[in-house]
Motif scaffolding. Structure first.
Motif, mmCIF file in Angstrom:
data_model
loop_
_atom_site.group_PDB
_atom_site.id
_atom_site.type_symbol
_atom_site.label_atom_id
_atom_site.label_comp_id
_atom_site.label_asym_id
_atom_site.label_seq_id
_atom_site.Cartn_x
_atom_site.Cartn_y
_atom_site.Cartn_z
ATOM 1 N N GLU A 142 0.979 -1.157 0.062
ATOM 2 C CA GLU A 142 -0.020 -0.139 -0.045
ATOM 3 C C GLU A 142 0.916 1.112 -0.021
ATOM 4 O O GLU A 142 0.493 2.351 -0.878
ATOM 5 N N MET B 190 0.823 4.066 -3.028
ATOM 6 C CA MET B 190 0.417 5.375 -2.883
ATOM 7 C C MET B 190 1.463 6.382 -3.121
ATOM 8 O O MET B 190 1.352 7.473 -3.799
ATOM 9 N N ARG C 209 -2.834 0.978 -13.941
ATOM 10 C CA ARG C 209 -3.748 -0.363 -13.675
ATOM 11 C C ARG C 209 -2.608 -1.374 -13.200
ATOM 12 O O ARG C 209 -3.332 -1.929 -12.106
ATOM 13 N N VAL D 74 -2.828 -0.018 -9.293
ATOM 14 C CA VAL D 74 -4.190 -0.131 -8.741
ATOM 15 C C VAL D 74 -4.451 -1.546 -8.552
ATOM 16 O O VAL D 74 -4.919 -2.078 -7.428
ATOM 17 N N LEU E 244 -2.726 -3.177 -5.406
ATOM 18 C CA LEU E 244 -3.584 -2.677 -4.282
ATOM 19 C C LEU E 244 -4.594 -3.989 -3.920
ATOM 20 O O LEU E 244 -4.979 -4.442 -2.990
ATOM 21 N N LYS E 245 -5.500 -4.349 -5.180
ATOM 22 C CA LYS E 245 -6.363 -5.379 -5.262
ATOM 23 C C LYS E 245 -6.043 -6.747 -4.966
ATOM 24 O O LYS E 245 -6.371 -7.450 -4.017
#
Lengths: 249, 249
Positions: A65, A69, A83, A86, A89-90
C-alpha cells in the motif's frame, strides 16, 4: 541524464511493487499448505506457527500500500502503469484475505486436535490441494502477464465449489449420525468454507489480472457450483434437497 | 477562465465518486436490514429480492472503480485527494462484501423456511441490529469526515464478536440436543458468521476513514472477542472450553 535516472527509479519502484506482490503470493501459498498440513498431521505446533506468521502478511500488505501510494503521488502514472499499481492494491488485499483464511483453518485444526479424529477430515487435503493449485496458477499468470492462464483459474474454481458442496452435505449427515461429533463437524464446516473462500479470492485475482492486461473489466458472471447455502439435509434415511439458485458472488 | 472550469469539473468528479460511495452505503444498509427482516418474518419473497438486488451493488462498485481510475489517470491527484480516491476503492470493496453477506443471509433464510422455526433464530435480529448500527455510524463518519466517530465504530465491533461467540456455543448445544435441528443450526451458524463478518468490514471502512483523514494507517491491532474458532463444546452436561487465542484479523 536526469530523465533517464528518473525513469530508472520509476521502473525500479514498479519492480519493487511487483516483487512485494510475488513475495506475498509465495507466503499465501506456503500458509495455505502449512494450514492443511497442520490439519492432516494434527500438528498443533505447526498450526500455531501459521497463526503467528499472519502478522508478516499484514506487514507485506502495508508495504504494498505504501509503495503504491508513493507511485501514484509522485509518478502520476497513466494507462497500463496506473492499472498495474491499482491492481497491486487489489491483489494484495485478496492475498491478505487468503492468509487470514489459512490462519483460521490452522486455528480450527488446534480445536479439532482436542477431539478424536473426525472421519470427514479426509476431504480437507483434497480441497486444500485444489486451492493451492489455484493460488499457484494465478500467481504464475500474474508473473507471466498471461490473461488466458488467469481465465483458466477463474473457470477452475468451480471444481472447488463442487467439492465444498458435497463435503457440506457429508458433514451434516455425519453430525446427525453422532451428535458427539457436532463440535468437530462444525469446525470442519468452517474450515471447508474457508478453503472454498480461498478459491474465490484466487478468482478475484484472476479477474484483476484480466483487467490489468486488457484494460477492461471482465463482464461475465462466473459459474458458481457452491449450492450449500440452499442445501437442506434431513435426518434419518438420507434426504438431500437443494434449490437451484446459485451462490452469490 | 479555463482553469476554473477544470477545477470545477474535478470537484464535480470527486463529488460524484463520493455520492456513489454514499449510495452504495445506503444500499448496504437496506440490504442488511431486509435480509434480517426476511429471516425474522420467514419471508422468502423478500429474501429473493435481497438476492436479486445484489447485482445493483456490483454495478455500483464497477461505477466507483471506473470513476476512480478516471480521476487517477486524468487528474493526477495528490495528498488528500489521492487518499480520497484510493479510499473510495477500498470502501466500495468492503461495501460490496457487506452486501454479499446480506445476500447470503437472505439465501439461507429461504432454506430455513423449509423447516420448523429454530429457537436460536431469536439472536439473529440482535446481531443484525448491531451490524446495521455499525454500517450506519461508519457511513456517517465518512460523510462527516469524522475520524473519531470512525474509531468509535472500530471499537464497537467487539460487542458483535461477543454476541457471535455466545450464539456459536448456543447453536452447538442446540444441535446436540436434537439432531433434527442440525441443518437449521448449520445455516444459522453461517448466518451469524456472515453478520459477524459484516461488522469486520464496517471496521475495515473505519480504518480506511482514519487513514483518509490522518494520512497515516492505523497501527493498533483491533481487540477481537470472537473466540468461536477455538471453541470446543462437548455433548452431555454442557461443557465449554475456549482457548485464549484471539480471532485472526
Amino acid at each position: 541524464m536526469p530523465t533517464d535516472h528518473i525513469m530508472k527509479t520509476y521502473d525500479d519502484e514498479l519492480k519493487r511493487l511487483n516483487n512485494a506482490i510475488i513475495r506475498m503470493g509465495g507466503l499465501a501459498e506456503s500458509q495455505v499448505a502449512a494450514s492443511i498440513q497442520a490439519t492432516v498431521k494434527r500438528d498443533s505446533e505447526l498450526a500455531h506457527e501459521v497463526v503467528e506468521q499472519d502478522a508478516q502478511v499484514d506487514a507485506l500488505e502495508a508495504e504494498v500500500e505504501a509503495l503504491a501510494m508513493r507511485l501514484l503521488a509522485l509518478r502520476q502514472p497513466m494507462a497500463r502503469d496506473l492499472r498495474e499499481i491499482v491492481s497491486s492494491l487489489k491483489i494484495a488485499s485478496d492475498l491478505e484475505r487468503i492468509c487470514d483464511y489459512a490462519a483460521n483453518v490452522a486455528k480450527r485444526s488446534i480445536a479439532l486436535n482436542q477431539a478424536p479424529v473426525a472421519k470427514p477430515v479426509y476431504a480437507i487435503p483434497r480441497m486444500g490441494k485444489l486451492a493451492q493449485a489455484l493460488i499457484k496458477d494465478v500467481l504464475d499468470a500474474y508473473v507471466q502477464g498471461d490473461a488466458d492462464k488467469a481465465m483458466h483459474v477463474w473457470l477452475s474454481d468451480e471444481e472447488l465449489d463442487e467439492l465444498y458442496t458435497s463435503l457440506f452435505r457429508e458433514l451434516l449427515t455425519y453430525m446427525m449420525e453422532d451428535p458427539r461429533s457436532i463440535t468437530a463437524g462444525t469446525h470442519l464446516l468452517f474450515m471447508a468454507k474457508n478453503i472454498e473462500r480461498i478459491g474465490d479470492h484466487a478468482t478475484n485475482i484472476a479477474e484483476t489480472i484480466y483487467y490489468l492486461i486488457h484494460g477492461t473489466p471482465l463482464k461475465e458472471a462466473r459459474p458458481k457450483r457452491d449450492r450449500s447455502s440452499t442445501s437442506v439435509v434431513l435426518p434419518g434415511p438420507v434426504a438431500v434437497a437443494t434449490t437451484d439458485s446459485e451462490e452469490t458472488k
